[in-house]
Write a protein that holds these residues in place. Structure first.
Motif, PDB file in Angstrom:
ATOM      1  N   GLU A 134      -2.684  12.010  34.773  1.00  0.00           N
ATOM      2  CA  GLU A 134      -1.688  12.101  33.688  1.00  0.00           C
ATOM      3  C   GLU A 134      -0.631  13.126  34.074  1.00  0.00           C
ATOM      4  O   GLU A 134      -0.912  14.140  34.717  1.00  0.00           O
ATOM      5  CB  GLU A 134      -2.373  12.456  32.363  1.00  0.00           C
ATOM      6  CG  GLU A 134      -2.995  13.839  32.281  1.00  0.00           C
ATOM      7  CD  GLU A 134      -2.023  14.923  31.867  1.00  0.00           C
ATOM      8  OE1 GLU A 134      -1.027  14.631  31.205  1.00  0.00           O
ATOM      9  OE2 GLU A 134      -2.272  16.089  32.248  1.00  0.00           O
ATOM     10  N   ASP A 161      -7.654  13.728  35.317  1.00  0.00           N
ATOM     11  CA  ASP A 161      -7.536  13.206  33.959  1.00  0.00           C
ATOM     12  C   ASP A 161      -6.507  12.078  33.996  1.00  0.00           C
ATOM     13  O   ASP A 161      -5.343  12.314  34.349  1.00  0.00           O
ATOM     14  CB  ASP A 161      -7.086  14.339  33.034  1.00  0.00           C
ATOM     15  CG  ASP A 161      -7.050  13.945  31.572  1.00  0.00           C
ATOM     16  OD1 ASP A 161      -7.248  12.758  31.250  1.00  0.00           O
ATOM     17  OD2 ASP A 161      -6.807  14.836  30.736  1.00  0.00           O
ATOM     18  N   HIS A 172      -3.818  18.807  24.468  1.00  0.00           N
ATOM     19  CA  HIS A 172      -5.002  19.664  24.421  1.00  0.00           C
ATOM     20  C   HIS A 172      -5.227  20.304  23.060  1.00  0.00           C
ATOM     21  O   HIS A 172      -6.113  21.149  22.911  1.00  0.00           O
ATOM     22  CB  HIS A 172      -4.907  20.752  25.491  1.00  0.00           C
ATOM     23  CG  HIS A 172      -5.488  20.329  26.808  1.00  0.00           C
ATOM     24  ND1 HIS A 172      -6.479  19.383  26.922  1.00  0.00           N
ATOM     25  CD2 HIS A 172      -5.212  20.740  28.078  1.00  0.00           C
ATOM     26  CE1 HIS A 172      -6.798  19.224  28.197  1.00  0.00           C
ATOM     27  NE2 HIS A 172      -6.037  20.025  28.923  1.00  0.00           N
ATOM     28  N   LYS A 198      -0.633  17.448  29.084  1.00  0.00           N
ATOM     29  CA  LYS A 198      -1.670  18.455  29.296  1.00  0.00           C
ATOM     30  C   LYS A 198      -1.402  19.334  30.513  1.00  0.00           C
ATOM     31  O   LYS A 198      -1.886  20.459  30.598  1.00  0.00           O
ATOM     32  CB  LYS A 198      -3.027  17.753  29.407  1.00  0.00           C
ATOM     33  CG  LYS A 198      -3.499  17.165  28.089  1.00  0.00           C
ATOM     34  CD  LYS A 198      -4.703  16.249  28.244  1.00  0.00           C
ATOM     35  CE  LYS A 198      -4.318  14.863  28.674  1.00  0.00           C
ATOM     36  NZ  LYS A 198      -5.447  13.910  28.660  1.00  0.00           N
ATOM     37  N   SER A 253      -9.079  12.927  26.787  1.00  0.00           N
ATOM     38  CA  SER A 253      -9.045  13.056  28.244  1.00  0.00           C
ATOM     39  C   SER A 253     -10.118  12.153  28.837  1.00  0.00           C
ATOM     40  O   SER A 253     -11.109  11.822  28.176  1.00  0.00           O
ATOM     41  CB  SER A 253      -9.254  14.502  28.694  1.00  0.00           C
ATOM     42  OG  SER A 253     -10.567  14.933  28.389  1.00  0.00           O
TER      43      SER A 253
END
Length: 369
Positions: free
Chosen positions: A201, A68, A74, A318, A56
């Motif tokens: 993102e 991010d 994650h 994410k 990230s």
């Protein structure tokens, strides 16, 4: 100081920080971990030693809201299981393609592990993106990764000792420095394969981003994306980014190079600067809504601009959003693709007693109106 919704650094909606415990795993007898770098302005990079991946990267927008801006996951298991092998990864021994997965050094032929049709891509299936690096974090803004690649790993000759250093400095720059030495002649071309979306993102497209590339020429490719050996001008082609253009402005062009690459997936020959002691300006890109801006500086002669043409939406990121077609881009500084087989390109040969050293800087700011 860590970014959170409770302190002075405001996070964009949907942003969650990666948890170190989700990256603890043993792979091939080595321990995977997550490392956090943060500067005094709140920029934060989380990096795992599995593939040296940028997990990230938190960067502020015009309202000082942090988002991010790199694709990824994650958990370590998601990275391992992903159909996209290169999210955020260090690439080696050879970034980009080597035609027919072979080259010769002093009359001896080396056959590489092909993983892109008949070609070798990004060091082969067991390249640096898939190994666990030894890691040391000397301070809160620096991470040092080391890896000894044994002789003939993925077919490449020589025991190659490699060090990659990440620094997130207080000038809002992510500096990546690469160093390597070998005990026999080999070819090397290291880079980072971070995928960016400056809107955050999981945002649906990067086609609205404005991009400028400091290159008068590029290396055209054939239908298998191997360079022809020519160096051609970008003028009067969709690859002319000498002034800012939106990435999607000419994406539907029927120019043969755009057809071969299914969009942008090309090496640009960077214009040299006049001061050899300074890194060369390679590119600048910004998101027109958030005004986040990224500049790239490098000691490398080339840069691959990849427009996310092969993202399919199968991978969920994410935020829980699918990574759609052309929803992120890469600016991979490099020597040219297939240089071991292209005598007219800058050499990628590294000899015993020589040191390979190269640096790339990703500098973040907010574009003024």
């Amino acid at each position: 100081m860590a970014c959170s919704k409770d302190d002075s650094f405001k996070l964009a909606d949907g942003v969650t920080l990666p948890l170190a415990e989700n990256f603890v795993k043993d792979i091939d007898g080595k321990t995977v971990s997550l490392y956090t770098l943060q500067n005094q302005h709140g920029l934060r990079a989380d990096i795992t030693n599995y593939g040296g991946r940028i997990v990230s990267l938190l960067v502020p927008d015009k309202d000082n809201v942090f988002d991010d801006i790199v694709t990824g996951y994650h958990t370590i298991d998601e990275f391992i299981q992903s159909e996209e092998a290169y999210f955020g990864a260090l690439i080696g021994r050879y970034g980009n393609r080597i035609g027919q997965a072979r080259f010769e050094i002093d009359g001896e032929e080396y056959e590489l592990n092909a993983n892109n049709g008949p070609n070798s891509l990004h060091g082969g299936p067991g390249g640096f993106h898939n190994v666990v690096w030894d890691a040391e974090q000397p301070d809160g803004q620096t991470l040092v990764l080391t890896y000894l690649s044994p002789h003939l790993e993925e077919g490449f000759p020589g025991n190659l000792q490699t060090t990659v250093t990440y620094v997130l400095n207080d000038d809002n720059e992510l500096v990546i420095s690469y160093h390597a030495e070998t005990d026999r002649a080999t070819h090397i071309n290291l880079t980072s394969h971070a995928f960016f979306n400056l809107a955050g993102e999981g945002s649906s497209t990067i086609n609205d981003h404005f991009l400028r590339i400091n290159a008068d020429h590029f290396t055209p490719v054939d239908e298998s994306l191997i360079p022809t050996g020519e160096i051609q001008p970008v003028e009067n082609t969709p690859l002319d980014f000498r002034e800012y253009h939106q990435i999607g402005e000419r994406i539907q062009s029927d120019h043969p190079q755009m057809v071969y690459g299914n969009g942008y997936d090309h090496n640009f020959v960077l214009n040299p600067n006049n001061n050899s002691d300074e890194l060369n300006f390679a590119a600048s890109v910004y998101d027109p809504v958030s005004r986040r801006k990224m500049e790239v500086y490098t000691s490398e002669p080339g840069m691959q601009f990849y427009g996310g043409n092969f993202l399919s939406g199968n991978e969920v990121g994410k935020r829980g959003e699918p990574y759609l077609h052309r929803s992120s881009f890469c600016l991979e500084t490099q020597h040219f693709p297939d240089s071991p087989n292209q005598p007219g390109f800058p050499s990628t040969l590294l000899l015993p007693g020589e040191e390979y050293y190269t640096t790339t800087v990703y500098k973040f700011s907010v574009k003024s109106d």
